[in-house]
Design an enzyme around this catalytic site. Structure first.
Site, PDB file in Angstrom:
ATOM      1  N   LYS A 135     -48.097  86.836  69.513  1.00 58.42           N
ATOM      2  CA  LYS A 135     -49.267  86.010  69.154  1.00 58.42           C
ATOM      3  C   LYS A 135     -50.027  85.613  70.417  1.00 58.42           C
ATOM      4  O   LYS A 135     -49.407  85.278  71.438  1.00 58.42           O
ATOM      5  CB  LYS A 135     -48.744  84.778  68.398  1.00 58.42           C
ATOM      6  CG  LYS A 135     -49.804  83.893  67.760  1.00 58.42           C
ATOM      7  CD  LYS A 135     -49.126  82.811  66.905  1.00 58.42           C
ATOM      8  CE  LYS A 135     -50.103  81.885  66.244  1.00 58.42           C
ATOM      9  NZ  LYS A 135     -49.430  80.870  65.400  1.00 58.42           N
TER      10      LYS A 135
ATOM     11  N   SER B  14     -51.031  80.388  60.740  1.00 56.64           N
ATOM     12  CA  SER B  14     -51.953  80.946  61.715  1.00 56.64           C
ATOM     13  C   SER B  14     -51.433  82.221  62.394  1.00 56.64           C
ATOM     14  O   SER B  14     -52.210  82.900  63.056  1.00 56.64           O
ATOM     15  CB  SER B  14     -52.245  79.908  62.796  1.00 56.64           C
ATOM     16  OG  SER B  14     -51.048  79.600  63.503  1.00 56.64           O
TER      17      SER B  14
ATOM     18  N   SER C 206     -46.850  78.047  60.247  1.00 56.88           N
ATOM     19  CA  SER C 206     -47.579  79.244  60.689  1.00 56.88           C
ATOM     20  C   SER C 206     -46.769  80.513  60.886  1.00 56.88           C
ATOM     21  O   SER C 206     -47.347  81.572  61.119  1.00 56.88           O
ATOM     22  CB  SER C 206     -48.330  78.945  61.976  1.00 56.88           C
ATOM     23  OG  SER C 206     -49.516  78.284  61.665  1.00 56.88           O
TER      24      SER C 206
HETATM   25  N1  GLN Z   1     -51.723  75.485  58.440  1.00 57.04           N
HETATM   26  C1  GLN Z   1     -51.220  74.584  59.406  1.00 57.04           C
HETATM   27  C2  GLN Z   1     -52.347  73.981  60.209  1.00 57.04           C
HETATM   28  O1  GLN Z   1     -53.435  74.410  60.039  1.00 57.04           O
HETATM   29  C3  GLN Z   1     -50.211  75.270  60.236  1.00 57.04           C
HETATM   30  C4  GLN Z   1     -50.557  75.580  61.627  1.00 57.04           C
HETATM   31  C5  GLN Z   1     -49.417  76.084  62.456  1.00 57.04           C
HETATM   32  O2  GLN Z   1     -48.251  76.058  62.058  1.00 57.04           O
HETATM   33  N2  GLN Z   1     -49.768  76.496  63.653  1.00 57.04           N
HETATM   34  O3  GLN Z   1     -52.184  73.096  60.955  1.00 57.04           O
END
Ligand code: GLN
Length: 485
Positions: A78, A153, A177
């Site tokens: 990532k 994400s 995420s």
């Molecule tokens: N959907 C969550 C957010 O927008 C998760 C983000 C993450 O785990 N990086 O904060």
């Protein structure tokens, strides 16, 4: 044999027997990336030269008799994790041409193990999102249905593994995420306990919940990667000094004495009935294997989203304060005066969701509102943690859906930030409490208006995931259960 489709375990056997070269798998992955990435937009950067060099080195080590682990295995990472000498953008314009000056600890570990980095994957900008549509470099598509999101994400990493662009990928999980995109793409996503894997070199989002973990094609592969990246790191003050268990050994264990809890607050109205049916099937299987299953209650579950969306923006507003265009990052071309210079850099450099979170977080932390919002959220967070503590007095592990539905259509939720935040309903609890959790493919459910997959076939079903949650640092129990489901 399509080498890019191998699991790590399969590739391992062939590499160790000398029947396959790391360079051959690497070339196969690079070829599939070049064929499919235009459509998927899963990779933001492909380091062909670096990958081939690493593959040659791995082949030399294999030839000299070294074996096992991740030696010679190609992966993607990532793009919010630093790799020395490569661009690290976090999918933000503000870091458009930022070259990382050092390796994240997990990258150092993977390099030492002989794993081969193919490139960097797409994400929601700074990991803010649940669909990978918040990327400044365009959305990633779900390879199983190109009209749907891969989740987020870590959507680029999940799509890459599902499309066999690599043998495994690395993601980060702050509030779901890794787990939610794994569920949307039909693969395994592991969120280690907070502090189990070093965060050194991960671009901070919510420092109190950020973790790095693997996205893989099998449980075995997940255990193998986790063993390689776990462990105490003096460069991360929150990394824990606890022995790393031998997760692969858990495959031999049985589930005779295991007690599984089903939190009733996670099985509510709005949950897709076919997902409920898939979970019921998994529960039946666990019972057949000798596990006991009982209902438990986590009464503060309903506050998970509001608490997460106060604490997360608060920490984000502080963490993103460093991006002002002075030390690094985007610099506005025409700007007059210091105040304007800051405003222009941040105004033009950050995308809409990052700005929304900076504003929300600054508000929640400001004098007069701190007690009402941030402090209260921290108090309720303690109650959420206590919910889990109480549940784990009665059960060893919790089983829940990962998401209330399968992957949704591109564009379906991103006009409404609240709807997107609600996507995280089943995944934020484990993050706020720092627990270990995994999303495991649990079968398929039917979808209306299915699009086409990467092969051009029309889609009628999509995968869904089930989530297992274990107490902090009890990754071994997660693997023991995951191996058997
Ligand atoms: N959907 C969550 C957010 O927008 C998760 C983000 C993450 O785990 N990086 O904060």
């Amino acid at each position: 044999m399509e080498l890019n489709k191998l699991t790590i375990k399969e590739a391992r056997t062939l590499l160790d027997k000398g029947e396959l070269k790391a360079k051959e798998i690497t070339l196969a992955c690079l070829k599939v990336i070049s064929e499919n990435n235009k459509v998927l937009n899963a990779c933001l950067l492909v380091d062909e030269a670096g990958a081939l060099l690493a593959a040659e080195k791995a082949d030399e080590r294999l030839e000299s008799g070294e074996k096992g682990g991740l030696l010679g295995i190609p992966y993607l990472c990532k793009d919010n994790i630093m790799v020395k000498g490569l661009k690290t953008t976090a999918a933000s314009n503000i870091l458009e041409n930022y070259i990382a000056p050092y390796d994240a600890t997990i990258i150092k570990k993977l390099k030492a193990a002989g794993a081969i980095l193919l490139g960097k994957t797409n994400l929601d900008e700074f990991a803010h999102g649940a669909s990978t549509e918040n990327s400044a470099y365009g959305a990633t598509k779900n390879p199983l249905d190109l009209t749907r999101v891969p989740g987020g994400s870590s959507g680029g990493s999940a799509a890459a593994v599902a499309a066999n662009l690599c043998l495994f990928a690395i993601g980060s999980d702050t509030g779901g995420s890794i787990r939610q995109p794994a569920s949307f793409c039909g693969i395994f996503g592991f969120k280690p306990s907070y502090g189990r894997v070093s965060r050194h070199g991960l671009l901070s989002m919510t420092s109190s919940t950020d973790v790095i973990g693997p996205l893989t094609k099998t449980v075995y592969d997940s255990a193998l990667v986790l063993e390689a990246i776990s462990g105490y790191d003096e460069l991360d003050a929150t990394s824990v000094q606890a022995p790393v268990d031998y997760y692969l050994e858990e495959e031999k264990e049985n589930l005779q004495n295991l007690v599984v809890g089903l939190p009733k607050e996670y099985f509510v109205e709005g949950l897709n009935p076919e997902i409920k049916a898939r979970i019921d099937e998994a529960v039946l299987k666990l019972k057949e294997l000798g596990a006991k299953v009982k209902e438990v209650s986590l009464p503060y579950t309903k506050y998970g989203i509001p608490v997460y969306y106060l604490i997360t923006p608060a920490e984000i507003s502080s963490n993103l304060a460093r991006f002002d265009g002075i030390a690094w990052g985007f610099k506005a071309k025409e700007s007059y005066g210091l105040q304007n210079f800051y405003k222009d850099n941040r105004g033009q450099g950050f995308g809409p969701e990052a700005k929304r979170r900076i504003i929300l977080g600054t508000y929640a932390l400001s004098a007069g509102y701190y007690d009402a919002y941030y402090k209260k959220a921290q108090a309720v967070r303690a109650l959420i943690v206590e919910d889990f503590n109480q549940a784990f007095k009665k059960v060893d592990i919790l089983l829940t859906p990962t998401s209330p539905h399968p992957a949704f259509k591109l564009g379906a939720q991103n006009a409404d930030p609240l709807a997107m935040y609600l996507e995280d309903i089943f995944v934020t609890g484990a993050s706020l409490a720092g627990l270990a959790a995994i999303s495991i493919p649990a079968g398929e459910v039917s979808v209306k208006d299915g699009g086409g997959n990467l092969a051009g076939e029309k889609v009628e079903t999509m995968p869904i995931g089930l989530q297992l949650i274990a107490p902090k640092l009890k990754e071994n129990i997660l693997f023991r259960t995951a191996f058997k489901i």
